[in-house]
Design an enzyme around this catalytic site. Structure first.
Site, PDB file in Angstrom:
ATOM      1  N   HIS A   1      -7.887   1.376   1.825  1.00 32.07           N
ATOM      2  CA  HIS A   1      -7.792   0.945   3.231  1.00 32.07           C
ATOM      3  C   HIS A   1      -8.579   1.896   4.148  1.00 32.07           C
ATOM      4  CE1 HIS A   1      -5.085  -1.561   6.087  1.00 32.07           C
ATOM      5  NE2 HIS A   1      -6.282  -1.349   6.626  1.00 32.07           N
TER       6      HIS A   1
ATOM      7  N   GLU B   1       0.850  -1.192   0.000  1.00 37.54           N
ATOM      8  CA  GLU B   1       0.000   0.000   0.000  1.00 37.54           C
ATOM      9  C   GLU B   1       0.884   1.241   0.000  1.00 37.54           C
ATOM     10  OE1 GLU B   1      -2.767  -0.327   3.264  1.00 37.54           O
ATOM     11  OE2 GLU B   1      -3.700  -2.126   2.428  1.00 37.54           O
TER      12      GLU B   1
HETATM   13  N1  LIG Z   1      -9.990  -2.565   6.293  1.00 38.07           N
HETATM   14  C1  LIG Z   1      -9.792  -1.966   7.436  1.00 38.07           C
HETATM   15  O1  LIG Z   1      -9.696  -0.741   7.510  1.00 38.07           O
HETATM   16  C2  LIG Z   1      -9.702  -2.786   8.690  1.00 38.07           C
HETATM   17  C3  LIG Z   1     -10.095  -2.216   9.906  1.00 38.07           C
HETATM   18  C4  LIG Z   1     -10.080  -3.032  11.048  1.00 38.07           C
HETATM   19  C5  LIG Z   1      -9.619  -4.341  10.979  1.00 38.07           C
HETATM   20  N2  LIG Z   1      -9.195  -4.841   9.777  1.00 38.07           N
HETATM   21  C6  LIG Z   1      -8.716  -6.226   9.671  1.00 38.07           C
HETATM   22  O2  LIG Z   1      -9.827  -7.100   9.701  1.00 38.07           O
HETATM   23  C7  LIG Z   1      -9.401  -8.398  10.149  1.00 38.07           C
HETATM   24  C8  LIG Z   1     -10.388  -8.934  11.161  1.00 38.07           C
HETATM   25  O3  LIG Z   1     -10.421  -8.090  12.311  1.00 38.07           O
HETATM   26  P1  LIG Z   1     -11.119  -8.582  13.662  1.00 38.07           P
HETATM   27  O4  LIG Z   1     -11.066  -7.464  14.633  1.00 38.07           O
HETATM   28  O5  LIG Z   1     -12.428  -9.234  13.364  1.00 38.07           O
HETATM   29  O6  LIG Z   1     -10.075  -9.716  14.084  1.00 38.07           O
HETATM   30  P2  LIG Z   1     -10.310 -10.922  15.109  1.00 38.07           P
HETATM   31  O7  LIG Z   1      -8.967 -11.272  15.603  1.00 38.07           O
HETATM   32  O8  LIG Z   1     -11.380 -10.566  16.082  1.00 38.07           O
HETATM   33  O9  LIG Z   1     -10.877 -12.097  14.183  1.00 38.07           O
HETATM   34  C9  LIG Z   1     -10.111 -12.800  13.260  1.00 38.07           C
HETATM   35  C10 LIG Z   1     -10.683 -14.200  13.173  1.00 38.07           C
HETATM   36  O10 LIG Z   1     -10.091 -14.862  12.064  1.00 38.07           O
HETATM   37  C11 LIG Z   1      -9.861 -16.215  12.455  1.00 38.07           C
HETATM   38  N3  LIG Z   1      -8.864 -16.761  11.548  1.00 38.07           N
HETATM   39  C12 LIG Z   1      -7.539 -16.466  11.488  1.00 38.07           C
HETATM   40  N4  LIG Z   1      -6.967 -17.112  10.459  1.00 38.07           N
HETATM   41  C13 LIG Z   1      -7.944 -17.804   9.854  1.00 38.07           C
HETATM   42  C14 LIG Z   1      -7.979 -18.643   8.711  1.00 38.07           C
HETATM   43  N5  LIG Z   1      -6.889 -18.867   7.975  1.00 38.07           N
HETATM   44  N6  LIG Z   1      -9.156 -19.218   8.374  1.00 38.07           N
HETATM   45  C15 LIG Z   1     -10.275 -18.976   9.101  1.00 38.07           C
HETATM   46  N7  LIG Z   1     -10.302 -18.201  10.189  1.00 38.07           N
HETATM   47  C16 LIG Z   1      -9.154 -17.608  10.553  1.00 38.07           C
HETATM   48  C17 LIG Z   1      -9.456 -16.129  13.909  1.00 38.07           C
HETATM   49  O11 LIG Z   1      -9.616 -17.357  14.580  1.00 38.07           O
HETATM   50  C18 LIG Z   1     -10.414 -15.038  14.409  1.00 38.07           C
HETATM   51  O12 LIG Z   1     -11.625 -15.588  14.877  1.00 38.07           O
HETATM   52  C19 LIG Z   1      -8.000  -8.206  10.703  1.00 38.07           C
HETATM   53  O13 LIG Z   1      -7.064  -8.691   9.760  1.00 38.07           O
HETATM   54  C20 LIG Z   1      -7.864  -6.695  10.840  1.00 38.07           C
HETATM   55  O14 LIG Z   1      -6.530  -6.269  10.699  1.00 38.07           O
HETATM   56  C21 LIG Z   1      -9.252  -4.096   8.638  1.00 38.07           C
END
Ligand SMILES: NC(=O)c1ccc[n+]([C@@H]2O[C@H](COP(=O)([O-])OP(=O)(O)OC[C@H]3O[C@@H](n4cnc5c(N)ncnc54)[C@H](O)[C@@H]3O)[C@@H](O)[C@H]2O)c1
Length: 397
Positions: A281, A258
């Site tokens: 993002h 990015e």
């Molecule tokens: N686009 C954005 O601006 C933005 C903003 C916030 C968060 N995010 C991203 O969103 C994602 C999710 O955030 P969250 O707060 O829900 O995280 P979280 O940690 O609460 O949930 C992630 C889930 O994914 C599961 N997981 C991990 N690897 C896996 C796989 N290979 N297959 C299936 N399940 C799997 C974990 O067990 C967990 O339940 C993160 O990567 C975070 O960085 C992006």
């Protein structure tokens, strides 16, 4: 009590800090390393976002600093090892933008199902195309949520409220919300979903986990969304499947590489496809999320500084303290080695103080114990504690 708050942090943070008695020095920009070194005298709380780097040199020059609040999600701009070694608490806001991400994804599901990216481009070119070909309602369609954590579960609830069938796959045991159905494998989910949306975390094992094989398993003319981490998807394979028409449309908010700075060129193999929504993002970037982050992180900083709570600290052992009503509280951060707690409690016993409540937590090389007692430790006992070889700090409230 002085707080230095940088990088245009939302006013909710200042409100919280001032309401708890802090004198807030509010600055709009980030500070360089040497500017920070010159600014931290007497500062006990530091608030930053992602553009301020807190190095070990900065921490060495900040003898009064108790805690750093990262008013964002990431904390890699702080030297966490150096902060831990000095007993400085680091806090962030891991959940404050969950709802914002979910709302963006809901919007994208509808936009893709109605072919809005393509329709709006054509309108700007002066082409009036009213055809319903390839446009669908989302009601009754199946959404496959991969990663059922904070974001995945909230998306599950909202998607179900729109009449979608929800299936999910998570590598951990996660209870289903509402009528959602857990899939035993990712493959099972891919075979039946009309929309596949990724919400997995950024653990190293997830790099490139969604590629050619997974796209091939998806239903013909299904849709794909990634608002999790850029590195989890092979975008070259996604492009192939979009061009072939196997995937009807996609929305991407995160990318393997990015641009670092506002205005830098965005490079991606997905540019130029009219069935793809590309966003920079911004899943979590809303005014509401910023306000929530300000309130949340400032609350964690003051909870730590004024009550000893390390709840949701990213580097210190987690102790969630009860409200401090009456009595005397002592927090003791120490090296996590055998015998420290026994020596600590012996000081209370020798003083004849009754311990009313005590919580201990350890994390890697650190241990943290918070004790509510009938009386404060005597001056002599406190001196002994502070002089002990395993003490990082001891504070009373
Ligand atoms: N686009 C954005 O601006 C933005 C903003 C916030 C968060 N995010 C991203 O969103 C994602 C999710 O955030 P969250 O707060 O829900 O995280 P979280 O940690 O609460 O949930 C992630 C889930 O994914 C599961 N997981 C991990 N690897 C896996 C796989 N290979 N297959 C299936 N399940 C799997 C974990 O067990 C967990 O339940 C993160 O990567 C975070 O960085 C992006």
């Amino acid at each position: 009590m002085k707080a230095l708050v940088l990088e245009n942090i939302h006013p909710t943070a200042v409100e919280v800090l001032e309401s708890r008695g802090y004198d807030v020095d509010l600055r709009s920009g980030a500070l360089s390393e040497s500017e920070l070194v010159d600014s931290l005298d007497g500062v006990s709380l530091l608030g930053i976002r992602s553009n301020t780097t807190v190095t070990s040199r900065v921490l060495e020059a900040a003898p009064d600093l108790l805690a750093i609040g990262c008013f964002c999600i990431g904390t890699n701009q702080v030297d966490l090892a150096a902060a831990s070694a000095r007993g400085i608490g680091v806090f962030n806001a891991p959940y404050s933008n969950t709802r914002s991400v979910v709302e963006l994804v809901i919007g994208e599901i509808i936009a893709l199902a109605r072919r809005l990216p393509e329709k709006t481009l054509r309108m700007h070119d002066g082409v009036w195309d009213k055809s319903a070909q390839g446009s669908h309602e989302v009601r009754g369609r199946t959404i496959g949520i991969v990663g059922y954590g904070n974001i995945g579960t909230q998306l599950s609830t909202l998607a179900e409220a729109m009449g979608m069938r929800v299936v999910f796959f998570d590598t951990s045991d996660r209870p289903a919300h509402g009528n959602a159905r857990r899939m035993r494998s990712l493959d099972e989910l891919l075979e039946i979903s009309d929309v596949v949306t990724l919400h997995v975390d950024g653990r190293p094992g997830n790099a490139g986990f969604f590629g050619a094989r997974e796209f091939a398993l998806m239903k013909p003319r299904s849709m794909f969304i990634n608002a999790s981490r850029g590195m989890v998807v092979d975008n070259e394979s996604l492009r192939d499947h979009l061009v072939s028409g196997h995937i009807a449309g996609a929305a991407l908010d995160v990318f393997p590489v990015e641009p670092k700075v506002q205005g830098d060129t965005f490079e991606s193999v997905l540019r130029g496809l009219d069935n793809v929504i590309l966003t920079p993002h911004i899943g979590g970037s809303t005014q509401e999320a910023q306000a929530e982050i300000g309130w949340f992180v400032a609350g964690k900083l003051t909870g730590f500084a004024l009550e000893g709570s390390t709840a949701l600290s990213v580097n210190l052992p987690a102790v969630v303290t009860p409200p401090l009503n009456q009595g005397h509280r002592l927090g003791f951060l120490h090296h996590n080695v055998p015998g420290v707690l026994a020596g600590f409690n012996a000081l209370f016993a020798a003083d004849g103080d009754n311990v009313v409540g005590q919580q201990l937590s350890t994390r890697d090389a650190l241990g943290y114990v918070v004790t509510d007692a009938s009386a404060p430790l005597s001056g002599h006992a406190m001196e002994q504690l502070l002089a002990s070889e395993h003490c990082l700090w001891a504070r009373t409230w």
